[in-house]
Design an enzyme around this catalytic site. Structure first.
Site, PDB file in Angstrom:
ATOM      1  CD  GLN A 205      -2.734  -0.959   0.205  1.00 50.06           C
ATOM      2  OE1 GLN A 205      -3.199   0.354  -0.529  1.00 50.06           O
ATOM      3  NE2 GLN A 205      -3.547  -2.049  -0.432  1.00 50.06           N
ATOM      4  CE  LYS A 228      -2.451  -4.152  -3.421  1.00 49.11           C
ATOM      5  NZ  LYS A 228      -3.774  -4.210  -3.118  1.00 49.11           N
ATOM      6  CB  CYS A 366      -7.139  -9.787   2.559  1.00 51.52           C
ATOM      7  SG  CYS A 366      -7.761 -10.494   1.071  1.00 51.52           S
TER       8      CYS A 366
HETATM    9  N1  PMP Z   1      -0.379  -6.757   1.590  1.00 51.33           N
HETATM   10  C1  PMP Z   1      -1.029  -5.493   1.667  1.00 51.33           C
HETATM   11  C2  PMP Z   1      -1.014  -4.397   2.548  1.00 51.33           C
HETATM   12  C3  PMP Z   1      -2.032  -5.511   0.439  1.00 51.33           C
HETATM   13  O1  PMP Z   1      -2.714  -4.175   0.565  1.00 51.33           O
HETATM   14  C4  PMP Z   1      -2.059  -6.445  -0.538  1.00 51.33           C
HETATM   15  C5  PMP Z   1      -3.071  -6.274  -1.611  1.00 51.33           C
HETATM   16  N2  PMP Z   1      -4.392  -6.270  -1.156  1.00 51.33           N
HETATM   17  C6  PMP Z   1      -1.301  -7.509  -0.480  1.00 51.33           C
HETATM   18  C7  PMP Z   1      -0.327  -7.678   0.709  1.00 51.33           C
HETATM   19  C8  PMP Z   1      -1.188  -8.542  -1.399  1.00 51.33           C
HETATM   20  O2  PMP Z   1      -0.598  -8.010  -2.756  1.00 51.33           O
HETATM   21  P1  PMP Z   1      -0.848  -9.066  -3.891  1.00 51.33           P
HETATM   22  O3  PMP Z   1      -2.303  -9.326  -3.928  1.00 51.33           O
HETATM   23  O4  PMP Z   1      -0.570  -7.900  -4.959  1.00 51.33           O
HETATM   24  O5  PMP Z   1       0.036 -10.077  -3.875  1.00 51.33           O
END
Ligand code: PMP
Length: 408
Positions: A205, A228, A366
């Site tokens: 983030q 992101k 998540c």
């Molecule tokens: N950590 C954080 C703080 C996130 O916001 C995210 C994505 N929502 C992730 C990890 C995982 O990233 P990715 O799904 O691109 O592997």
């Protein structure tokens, strides 16, 4: 350099001008889930396949040279963007999740034993919890959790109190995806080092919303996702200090990660290639390189100040809505607002806003332990990026106002 202008930046993102089936203008406020892509990024991906498509590092023909130059050029750009000490310290991955799993499997798993501790915070994304639980299960190490304050903050004192000489790795977010909390990571890293622990920072983030200088932070590992940062999905990078990466075994076996293969024994390539088995996402790298160029055309300090001003105005207007409660109010937080409304389920907020063309995220983000901490089943979450404007905030406030009138 002209002053930063979000409305002008928004015109770089073709999807923001697309008419929705309802005829409404798209108001995209789900940037913590993924960001939209500027034309320069879309063109870089297209141009790679049209003019450079070949495998990297292998052939000597013109296209392979182009492909390798774009793939390795992206590594140089990202190394400069994160201020890595060397390009070799940038390992391309499938994203943040992949980077954390790489460190868990290749750094932690061979080193941890019964009685060792892995320190995380209560606000971590599942991808910075579950890989460590898997390591704990196979090694007998224990997960220790730093609790959150009522405003969603992580205090340095609470972090220090959980560190011990048994802490082998401390893994924490730079910015929380569910609450927007910015963690005091420089001080946390220093404290972890004092206790003899290695640090992994989840920068998913942060890369688009805060300055990241891995050397100034003295981070041991720092992971990010391209998507992101206005780049493509399924791609990202792990920064790791050279000595740590060199001492780690490979992640996966296959082509490109080897020096020499024989049935009597195989030797591995140097870093970062040792960790990049198989044909990589070359177009992804080319497009991420374009995304880095895209953001670097701006004075990012000005962009972050703009995002903070937008956050402050949106927060103030939302606080004035009856029955709306913001969860996560830590000072200095980033452009993410998680909230609940009396008598309306988060999913209904999301559905009703969508009818007005407004895209937000609803659910547990998540980060189920965060929902548990604040005793809510889910929240609605608004998250900003550099192309969001006051008109987007006005549309959101209008939409929330009508929901409040219907349900309130
Ligand atoms: N950590 C954080 C703080 C996130 O916001 C995210 C994505 N929502 C992730 C990890 C995982 O990233 P990715 O799904 O691109 O592997």
């Amino acid at each position: 350099r002209p002053a930063f202008d979000a409305e002008r930046a928004a015109r770089d993102f073709p999807i923001l001008a697309e008419a929705l089936p309802s005829g409404k203008r798209l108001v995209y406020l789900d940037n913590a889930a993924t960001t939209q892509k500027p034309t320069a990024v879309l063109e870089a991906s297209d141009a790679y396949y049209r003019h450079a498509n070949a495998n990297v590092h292998r052939a000597i023909h013109t296209l392979s040279q182009r492909a390798t130059a774009q793939y390795e050029g992206a590594r140089d750009k990202l190394a400069a963007f994160l201020n890595a000490g060397s390009r070799d310290e940038i390992v391309f991955t499938r994203g943040t999740t992949d980077g954390i799993n790489l460190v868990a499997q290749c750094y932690a798993r061979p080193r941890l034993a019964e009685g060792d501790e892995i320190l995380v915070t209560e606000l971590e994304h599942h991808s910075n919890i579950v890989p460590w639980q898997m390591i704990a299960e196979t090694t007998g190490a224990k997960i220790v959790v730093v609790p959150l304050g009522d405003d969603g903050s992580v205090s340095l004192d609470d972090f220090k109190a959980k560190l011990s000489d048994r802490t082998k790795i401390a893994a924490f977010a730079h910015i929380s995806n569910s609450l927007g909390t910015v963690l005091p990571i420089a001080d946390m890293i220093a404290a972890a080092h004092q206790a003899g622990a290695v640090t992994l920072i989840d920068g998913a983030q942060a890369v688009a919303h805060a300055r990241v200088d891995v050397q100034a932070l003295d981070a041991d590992f720092y992971v990010m996702s391209s998507h992101k940062l206005f780049g493509p999905t399924g791609f990202g990078a792990l920064y790791g200090k050279r000595a740590l990466l060199e001492a780690m075994p490979p992640y996966q076996g296959g082509g490109d990660m080897i020096e020499r293969v024989s049935f009597s024994g195989t030797t591995y390539n140097e870093i970062p290639y040792k960790f990049e088995a198989g044909t990589p996402n070359i177009a992804g790298a080319a497009a991420l390189g374009a995304a880095v160029d895209y953001v670097e055309q701006f004075d990012m300090a000005e962009v972050f100040a703009y995002e903070h001003a937008l956050l402050a105005r949106a927060t103030e207007a939302m606080e004035a809505i009856d029955g709306l409660r913001i969860i996560g109010t830590a000072p200095g937080k980033a452009g993410i607002i998680s909230f609940v409304m009396d008598g309306v389920h988060a999913h209904d907020i999301g559905t009703l806003l969508d009818e007005s063309g407004i895209a937000i995220r609803t659910g547990h983000h998540c980060a189920m332990p965060v929902m548990e901490r604040f005793e809510v089943p889910a929240t609605a979450r608004v998250s900003f990026a550099l192309y969001n404007t006051q008109a987007d905030v006005d549309a959101l406030i209008d939409g929330l106002g009508s929901i409040q009138r219907i349900f309130g």
